[in-house]
Every structure is written in C-alpha cells, then in structure tokens.
Design a protein around this motif. Structure first.
Motif, PDB file in Angstrom:
ATOM      1  N   PRO A  31      -6.681 -13.983   0.029  1.00 49.56           N
ATOM      2  CA  PRO A  31      -6.569 -13.702  -1.397  1.00 49.56           C
ATOM      3  C   PRO A  31      -5.294 -12.913  -1.706  1.00 49.56           C
ATOM      4  O   PRO A  31      -4.723 -12.278  -0.828  1.00 49.56           O
ATOM      5  N   PRO A  32      -4.857 -12.943  -2.964  1.00 50.58           N
ATOM      6  CA  PRO A  32      -3.657 -12.197  -3.327  1.00 50.58           C
ATOM      7  C   PRO A  32      -3.938 -10.697  -3.291  1.00 50.58           C
ATOM      8  O   PRO A  32      -4.863 -10.230  -3.952  1.00 50.58           O
ATOM      9  N   ILE A  33      -3.162  -9.964  -2.514  1.00 52.56           N
ATOM     10  CA  ILE A  33      -3.343  -8.512  -2.485  1.00 52.56           C
ATOM     11  C   ILE A  33      -2.023  -7.764  -2.581  1.00 52.56           C
ATOM     12  O   ILE A  33      -2.030  -6.549  -2.622  1.00 52.56           O
ATOM     13  N   ILE A  34      -0.886  -8.465  -2.651  1.00 53.20           N
ATOM     14  CA  ILE A  34       0.413  -7.809  -2.757  1.00 53.20           C
ATOM     15  C   ILE A  34       1.012  -8.114  -4.121  1.00 53.20           C
ATOM     16  O   ILE A  34       1.168  -9.279  -4.489  1.00 53.20           O
ATOM     17  N   PHE A  35       1.343  -7.042  -4.866  1.00 56.78           N
ATOM     18  CA  PHE A  35       1.867  -7.194  -6.218  1.00 56.78           C
ATOM     19  C   PHE A  35       3.032  -6.245  -6.454  1.00 56.78           C
ATOM     20  O   PHE A  35       3.011  -5.113  -5.965  1.00 56.78           O
ATOM     21  N   PRO A  36       4.015  -6.655  -7.248  1.00 60.35           N
ATOM     22  CA  PRO A  36       5.080  -5.736  -7.650  1.00 60.35           C
ATOM     23  C   PRO A  36       4.523  -4.705  -8.645  1.00 60.35           C
ATOM     24  O   PRO A  36       3.651  -5.035  -9.460  1.00 60.35           O
ATOM     25  N   ALA A  37       5.032  -3.497  -8.593  1.00 61.49           N
ATOM     26  CA  ALA A  37       4.516  -2.412  -9.428  1.00 61.49           C
ATOM     27  C   ALA A  37       4.624  -2.692 -10.921  1.00 61.49           C
ATOM     28  O   ALA A  37       3.764  -2.269 -11.692  1.00 61.49           O
TER      29      ALA A  37
END
Length: 152
Positions: A31-37
């Motif tokens: 699943p997506p767990i890395i995001f830009p602030a």
C-alpha cells in the motif's frame, strides 16, 4: 546500486506527481505509505497512522538517501505497524511540518498515533530499530495483544 537508487529517487522527488504514483503501491500489493510533506496534513493520520517524518535540506542529501533506502527495503515492516512516511526535502518551502518540528539538516521524527513525538534522530536509522521503538509504545503493545486475541 546506491547510485542507481539515488538517481531514481531524485527523479521521483523532482516530480511530485511521479512520486505520488510510485507511492500508490506496486504489483506485490504494497500500500502507499510514502508521501511528500506538501501533500499531507498530520491531522489526517491522528489515531490512524504513525507518521515517520524524514527531513533533509535536499533530495540528494546522502543521509536522506540512506534513510530512504532503509525504509524502502522494509516497507512491509512499517506498514504492519501502521506507519506512514512523510518526506520533506525543501527547507525553503517553509512547510507546516518544518515550522512545527524545526529540523536542522537531516532529521528523522517518529510520532505516535496520538501525535506525540517519540523519537528524533539526526542520522539515518535502520527500520529494525524504528520497529523496535514502535513495538515498545503503549498503543502498539495494545494492538499486538488485540491481534493475539483475534488469532486465538
């Protein structure tokens, strides 16, 4: 290998839409767990996820690259602990997270589901150590007990 990872990561960070697409998971079902602030609000994760925030002064910072290498190698362990990774490599943007947490150069911050800051590190940390820290948190202890009771 590290140079290839650095080039790929810098390319992804250069285009936020590409970074978002890469964070939407892969064929293995991660699943997506890395995001830009700049695309998240910490309030979205309150009582749902544990934010792990990685600050650096530039996407090419060697400590940032090493930390992201550690993280991407063990996304499954972080996902199992309800972690969301937030990256901020733009100190000039002056985002809310930078104003709130005041990093100087590279900094790793682990927050609990309740918003409490549990860890600040000025250097990269292995996911195994991050996982151990999370597993000692009272909320995580309760989650593990509930999982064990559910398996019985």
């Amino acid at each position: 290998m590290q140079k290839i990872f650095a080039l790929v990561f810098m390319a992804l960070m250069a285009n936020p839409l590409a970074a978002q697409d890469s964070a939407e998971g892969d064929a293995a079902g991660v699943p997506p767990i890395i995001f830009p602030a700049d695309q998240v609000d910490l309030n979205e994760f309150l009582w749902i996820k544990r934010p792990l925030i990685v600050f650096a002064d530039a996407p090419a910072d060697p400590q940032f690259l090493q930390q992201m290498e550690f993280i991407t190698a063990r996304l499954d362990a972080l996902d199992a602990r309800d972690v969301v990774v937030i990256t901020d490599t733009a100190p000039d943007a002056g985002g809310d997270l930078r104003r709130q947490l005041r990093p100087r150069g590279f900094m790793l911050v682990l927050m609990g589901k309740d918003g409490t800051i549990y860890l600040r590190k000025p250097f990269p940390w292995d996911v195994r150590e991050i996982s151990r820290t999370i597993d000692k948190l009272p909320t995580r202890q309760r989650e593990m007990r509930e999982e064990q009771q559910g398996d019985s």
